[in-house]
Write a protein that holds these residues in place. Sequence first.
Motif, PDB file in Angstrom:
ATOM      1  N   LYS A  26       0.725  -1.240  -0.008  1.00  0.00           N
ATOM      2  CA  LYS A  26       0.042   0.052  -0.098  1.00  0.00           C
ATOM      3  C   LYS A  26       0.923   1.298  -0.037  1.00  0.00           C
ATOM      4  O   LYS A  26       0.507   2.096  -0.846  1.00  0.00           O
ATOM      5  CB  LYS A  26      -0.968  -0.038   1.422  1.00  0.00           C
ATOM      6  N   ARG A  70       2.519   1.568  -3.630  1.00  0.00           N
ATOM      7  CA  ARG A  70       1.666   2.217  -4.495  1.00  0.00           C
ATOM      8  C   ARG A  70       1.206   3.597  -4.312  1.00  0.00           C
ATOM      9  O   ARG A  70       1.046   4.286  -5.395  1.00  0.00           O
ATOM     10  CB  ARG A  70       0.182   1.193  -4.423  1.00  0.00           C
ATOM     11  N   ARG A 127       1.916   6.676  -7.232  1.00  0.00           N
ATOM     12  CA  ARG A 127       1.059   7.528  -7.705  1.00  0.00           C
ATOM     13  C   ARG A 127       1.251   8.773  -7.383  1.00  0.00           C
ATOM     14  O   ARG A 127       1.180   9.949  -8.131  1.00  0.00           O
ATOM     15  CB  ARG A 127      -0.411   7.164  -6.973  1.00  0.00           C
ATOM     16  N   LEU A 160       3.830   0.195 -10.897  1.00  0.00           N
ATOM     17  CA  LEU A 160       2.729   0.295 -10.198  1.00  0.00           C
ATOM     18  C   LEU A 160       1.796  -1.003 -10.730  1.00  0.00           C
ATOM     19  O   LEU A 160       1.305  -1.809 -10.013  1.00  0.00           O
ATOM     20  CB  LEU A 160       2.039   1.457 -10.658  1.00  0.00           C
ATOM     21  N   LEU A 171       3.330  -3.816  -8.796  1.00  0.00           N
ATOM     22  CA  LEU A 171       2.670  -3.628  -7.234  1.00  0.00           C
ATOM     23  C   LEU A 171       1.426  -4.004  -7.114  1.00  0.00           C
ATOM     24  O   LEU A 171       0.854  -4.628  -6.256  1.00  0.00           O
ATOM     25  CB  LEU A 171       2.708  -2.226  -6.688  1.00  0.00           C
ATOM     26  N   GLU A 172       0.469  -4.021  -8.142  1.00  0.00           N
ATOM     27  CA  GLU A 172      -0.880  -4.294  -8.309  1.00  0.00           C
ATOM     28  C   GLU A 172      -1.049  -5.544  -8.242  1.00  0.00           C
ATOM     29  O   GLU A 172      -2.101  -6.366  -7.934  1.00  0.00           O
ATOM     30  CB  GLU A 172      -1.558  -3.746  -9.405  1.00  0.00           C
TER      31      GLU A 172
END
Length: 504
Positions: free
Chosen positions: A244, A247, A251, A345, A348-349
């Motif tokens: 978390k 991420r 972002r 990203l 990570l997702e």
Amino acid sequence: MEANFFRFLAAELGSFLVGRRIDKVFGPAPGVWTLKIQNTGEPLHVLFRPAKSAGHLFLSPVKPVNPPNATAMAMWFRKRLRNRKILNWYMDWPNLRLALELTPRSEPACGNFLVINARTGMEIIDELPPEFSSQPEWPAIEDVLDEPEIWRSYPHISPPLRRQLTLLPAEDAHQLYFKVASGTAETFYLAKRNDNWQPPLAWQSGKEAECFDSALDAANAYGQRTLFPLLEMEEEKPAQTLLKRERKKIRRNLNRLNEEEARLQLLADEKIKAEAMQAELYRFKDQEGLEEVTVNHPAHGEMLIALNPHLTPTENMEKYFKLAAKADRGFPHIRRRRNELEDQLARLEQGTLPETVQITDSKPRPDGPPPLPKRYKGLAVTLFRSTDGFTIIRGKNKKANHDMLSRAASPFDYWFHLADGPSSHIILKRDHPEHDVPEATMVEAAILCGLKSFRKDDGKADIMYALVKDVRKVKGFAHGQVAVDKKLGTLRVDLDPDLEKKLT
């Protein structure tokens, strides 16, 4: 929490709790409180989390998971509130405060009122201020609409209320303002924006919002949907927490990249000015002190271009070309960096952490010195853990002694210093103002202070101590020099040179 919604919530909650007893107090997470209320039916709990805007105060039959050992502050409240009956309630709703009057208790010495402040937390006090339940003034709606920061003088004219009033037609705005001011709101709303639940309000904000017949129902719905997920995050595995965090960081970096790209695009647009000037430079290249010039671009038509009068027209044109060239050089780096971040990203997702991120045990170590908190970063201090588990902070130099009072201490912490000369400063951390510190820990802190003083070889030393709130840094004093308004006492201690190793 919005003040006008809190007005209705506090009234409903206070009325509901009168006649009931507080059974126990829990602290499931930092800044979160659970008051178990004695109830003949299903379990009943008041869940409370103070915050400047999105705080929580609601009833729940479910008690959040608590840590294995209660915090010192939870034990302090538990000792003073357990089995006390709620006799009455009062509210200072513009300032988001609900006071519960409790049955008297003399052992331990307890106040008569539990004050729940939706912004700052809970406290127990003996008497309420005379103005606690006074009703606020309501300015004319024209003043509300004309003054963006009217909330500074009238806290109940909250930014959400003023924002809603400005969006409504005049007649609807007057109706809403009258309804809120008279305390006659009958429905309450819970809206969702960008997949996030917004704090409940006494009016509808946005096109889609859930409607509730009572403020307590709206608060309960908001709390169930937002607080419990928040508490779960405290229990997540280290890897999930790091995912978390990473991420969120990526972002944030992507947003910054978008801002930089927009800035470069403004520079790239300067090329149009340069091209327009280049097309007609022959007309004014020998003129001096020009502040602006009107030219025709072959593709974009006529335009007015601002010039630096201290530069020649040719130099102004070259400046615009250079700015555009700078943007052209930056765009490839922006594209490359964006591709990198989007790839990271995507991984990570899928649950894959970067190799540079290491998973560590989030639980505190039972032995050894406590880890250095982030806010102490760059502060030259040594941390010790007393035999009773208290954190002791010692400055390594004058600058650290000077800075640690503001960066590493709370007002209710203890401060130690040699009574008759220079020494290092010591901060003994406490959890709250009423936190009792065992004598052994006080002595250890005093010894650690004496070992970093000119008395270190004397075998004994007199160490004074005070509350941090009574120790002041004075303008004009050298680093490390302070004024002590009130000493709590002096300890004469034997300076054990091996203590430093024992406590690290």
